[in-house]
Structures are given as structure tokens and as C-alpha cells.
Design a protein around this motif. Structure first.
Motif, short mmCIF file in Angstrom:
data_model
loop_
_atom_site.label_atom_id
_atom_site.label_comp_id
_atom_site.label_asym_id
_atom_site.label_seq_id
_atom_site.Cartn_x
_atom_site.Cartn_y
_atom_site.Cartn_z
N SER A 148 -8.32 -4.35 3.12
CA SER A 148 -9.08 -4.10 1.87
C SER A 148 -10.54 -3.82 2.14
N HIS A 176 0.81 -1.21 0.00
CA HIS A 176 0.00 0.00 0.00
C HIS A 176 0.85 1.27 0.00
N ARG A 215 -12.35 0.18 1.74
CA ARG A 215 -13.43 0.43 0.77
C ARG A 215 -14.58 1.21 1.38
#
Length: 160
Positions: free
Chosen positions: A155, A99, A159
Motif C-alpha cells: 500500500s 489487488h 501510493r
């Protein structure tokens, strides 16, 4: 019953000393019996993971007059006396590396040096991994401390 009382008092005394040492910033590993000379995996620098002391924690995670927008943070709270905290070093390093080009940032905080940030966010057990957005915890990582579980959790929270 007397023996249970004595053992209980001994455990209470050890826990009290450990908390006192942590509050005073003294290495509590001498109290809990871990080897003080052993290098802790999370104590070593991890690429793409910011090592933050307590007094700068809010600067990074909370919007201010100068910084109206702050990135989201995955924050790892660990203690040098916590042997299970070492399990997170490799997974956190790997996920942070993946990331590194995103807006999401990774940070680690040693609570044995300063318990303030953990107290402010209500974190009590260690190791603890939390997702911080605008100075507030939006999610806490739970489950097995594997890279795949951490990756899946990051993840899903990123989101939202």
C-alpha cells in the motif's frame, strides 16, 4: 587451525557446487540436503500471481515499442531449495487476490530455474520481494514476512 581450514574448504565446496547447479539449471536441493520430493509452496500455482520464467521477465516489466506502458509489479524471487521462501506463499497469495482488480500485478520467479531476472535487478538474497515500476526496482520488502507487513508495504509503495 587445520580443522578450521578443512571445514572452511568443505563449506566453500558445497557453496560452489550449489552455485554451479543453479547456473546449469539443475535442482540444487540435492546439494543443500533438502528433500527434493517435497512440493514447495511457491512452486505451486497461486491465483492472481503470474509465474514467469527468466526469458519473459523483461516482456512483462519493461516498456517496449509495442507496450509503452507496463503495470507496476510486486515480484517474489524464490528458490526451490529455500525453506524460508515457503513462508511467503500464503501472504503473497492473499495480497495478490485483494489487488486482482487493480492495475498492480504480482509475479513470482524461481531463481533456481533461472537466475537472470534477479541478477538484472540486483537481487541477491532469497526470498526477496521487490516492487518494480517501468523495469526498475523502486522498493524492496524488508521485515517480518507476515501478511499484514506485506499488505502495509504494498500500500505504501503503490501510493508513491
Amino acid at each position: 587451525q587445520f580443522l578450521y581450514f578443512i571445514v572452511g574448504q568443505m563449506i566453500f565446496s558445497i557453496a560452489s557446487c550449489t552455485l554451479l547447479f543453479v547456473a546449469l539449471g539443475i535442482d540444487a536441493s540435492i546439494v543443500v540436503g533438502t528433500v527434493a520430493s517435497k512440493q514447495h509452496a511457491l512452486s505451486t500455482p497461486l491465483p492472481h500471481v503470474v509465474d514467469v520464467s527468466g526469458r519473459f521477465f523483461s516482456h512483462y516489466t519493461t516498456p517496449s515499442k509495442r507496450h509503452s506502458v507496463t503495470p507496476d509489479w510486486v515480484v517474489v524471487f524464490y528458490a526451490t531449495w529455500c525453506t524460508t521462501c515457503d513462508e511467503l506463499a500464503a501472504p503473497v497469495g492473499s495480497v495478490a487476490r485483494d489487488h486482482s482488480s487493480s492495475a498492480l500485478k504480482f509475479m513470482k520467479v524461481d531463481v533456481s530455474a533461472d537466475h537472470g531476472p534477479a541478477d538484472r535487478l540486483g537481487v541477491e538474497g532469497f526470498p526477496a520481494v521487490v516492487y518494480v515500476r517501468r523495469g526498475r526496482v523502486v522498493s524492496t520488502f524488508e521485515g517480518a514476512r507476515t501478511e499484514s507487513n506485506l499488505r502495509r508495504w504494498v500500500s505504501s509503495v503503490a501510493r508513491d
